[in-house]
Design a protein around this motif. Structure first.
Motif, short mmCIF file in Angstrom:
data_model
loop_
_atom_site.label_atom_id
_atom_site.label_comp_id
_atom_site.label_asym_id
_atom_site.label_seq_id
_atom_site.Cartn_x
_atom_site.Cartn_y
_atom_site.Cartn_z
N TYR A 107 0.84 -1.21 0.00
CA TYR A 107 0.00 0.00 0.00
C TYR A 107 0.88 1.26 0.00
O TYR A 107 0.70 2.15 -0.82
N LEU A 108 1.86 1.30 0.92
CA LEU A 108 2.74 2.46 1.03
C LEU A 108 3.58 2.63 -0.24
O LEU A 108 3.75 3.75 -0.73
N THR A 109 4.06 1.51 -0.79
CA THR A 109 4.88 1.56 -2.00
C THR A 109 4.07 2.06 -3.19
O THR A 109 4.56 2.85 -3.99
N ARG A 110 2.81 1.64 -3.29
CA ARG A 110 1.98 2.11 -4.41
C ARG A 110 1.78 3.62 -4.35
O ARG A 110 1.80 4.29 -5.38
N ILE A 111 1.58 4.15 -3.14
CA ILE A 111 1.42 5.61 -2.99
C ILE A 111 2.73 6.30 -3.37
O ILE A 111 2.74 7.27 -4.12
N ARG A 112 3.85 5.78 -2.85
CA ARG A 112 5.18 6.34 -3.14
C ARG A 112 5.44 6.36 -4.65
O ARG A 112 5.85 7.39 -5.21
N ASN A 113 5.20 5.22 -5.31
CA ASN A 113 5.45 5.11 -6.75
C ASN A 113 4.57 6.05 -7.56
O ASN A 113 5.01 6.67 -8.52
N ALA A 114 3.29 6.14 -7.18
CA ALA A 114 2.35 7.00 -7.91
C ALA A 114 2.79 8.46 -7.80
O ALA A 114 2.73 9.21 -8.77
N GLN A 115 3.27 8.86 -6.62
CA GLN A 115 3.74 10.23 -6.44
C GLN A 115 4.99 10.49 -7.27
O GLN A 115 5.14 11.54 -7.87
N GLN A 116 5.90 9.51 -7.28
CA GLN A 116 7.14 9.64 -8.04
C GLN A 116 6.81 9.87 -9.52
O GLN A 116 7.47 10.65 -10.18
N VAL A 129 2.75 16.25 -1.32
CA VAL A 129 2.62 16.65 0.08
C VAL A 129 3.32 15.64 0.99
O VAL A 129 3.95 16.00 1.97
N ILE A 130 3.21 14.37 0.64
CA ILE A 130 3.86 13.32 1.44
C ILE A 130 5.33 13.26 1.02
O ILE A 130 5.65 12.90 -0.10
N LYS A 131 6.21 13.65 1.94
CA LYS A 131 7.65 13.62 1.65
C LYS A 131 8.18 12.20 1.83
O LYS A 131 8.98 11.72 1.05
N LYS A 132 7.77 11.56 2.90
CA LYS A 132 8.28 10.22 3.19
C LYS A 132 7.19 9.38 3.82
O LYS A 132 6.38 9.88 4.59
N LEU A 133 7.20 8.10 3.46
CA LEU A 133 6.19 7.16 3.90
C LEU A 133 6.94 5.88 4.20
O LEU A 133 7.62 5.36 3.33
N LEU A 158 3.18 -0.25 16.02
CA LEU A 158 3.56 0.89 15.19
C LEU A 158 3.50 0.45 13.73
O LEU A 158 4.33 -0.33 13.28
N ILE A 159 2.49 0.91 13.00
CA ILE A 159 2.29 0.45 11.62
C ILE A 159 3.24 1.17 10.66
O ILE A 159 3.99 0.53 9.94
N CYS A 160 3.18 2.50 10.60
CA CYS A 160 4.01 3.24 9.66
C CYS A 160 4.13 4.70 10.09
O CYS A 160 3.47 5.11 11.05
N PHE A 161 4.96 5.45 9.38
CA PHE A 161 5.09 6.88 9.64
C PHE A 161 4.93 7.65 8.35
O PHE A 161 5.18 7.13 7.26
N VAL A 162 4.50 8.92 8.45
CA VAL A 162 4.29 9.78 7.29
C VAL A 162 4.75 11.18 7.64
O VAL A 162 4.47 11.66 8.73
#
Length: 134
Positions: A10-19, A75-79, A129-133
């Motif tokens: 899920y996090l990777t898909r968001i990261r890739n889409a933003q990239q 807006v999301i710098k790091k996930l 702790l699931i993830c950070f944003v």
């Protein structure tokens, strides 16, 4: 290949889409992912989202990504993922990490459901702790 860590996916898909500069990303839905999506929206990291239960076996989450209107930067710098299936990370309410000195959010799975690290501290509940944003 079966996905062993759907949250990391899920996090990777968001990261890739933003990239790639995409406006919308589609992700297979689950209860946990829906919860994370709602938190990202409430905290202002994404524009909007929609749960489409008619697509795929468990439905799809469509997320409209948010970009800075001036710089066009996401807006999301790091996930990032904290607790992984191979190494779960739990924390008490006192020991919850502060993300970027309080600028970012951590998403915690508690006995009271998914919440940000700040909410968990206020309600004095610990959890996974699931993830950070940020």
């Amino acid at each position: 290949m079966a996905n062993t860590d759907p949250i990391a996916d899920y996090l990777t898909r968001i990261r890739n889409a933003q990239q790639a500069g995409h406006r919308i990303v589609e992700i297979p839905a689950s209860k946990m992912k829906k919860g994370i999506t709602e938190i990202l929206y409430d905290q202002g990291y994404i524009l909007k989202y929609m749960f489409d239960d008619n697509e795929g076996p468990q439905g799809v989450i469509k997320i409209a990504l948010k970009y800075n209107p001036g710089t066009k930067d996401p807006v999301i710098k790091k996930l990032g993922r904290i607790s992984k299936p191979g190494l779960r990370k739990y924390s008490s309410s006192q020991d919850l990490p502060r993300i970027i000195n309080g600028y970012g959010i951590g998403i915690v799975s508690t006995s009271h459901g998914l919440m940000t690290n700040k909410q968990a501290m206020r309600e004095k509940v610990g959890g996974e702790l699931i993830c950070f944003v940020y």
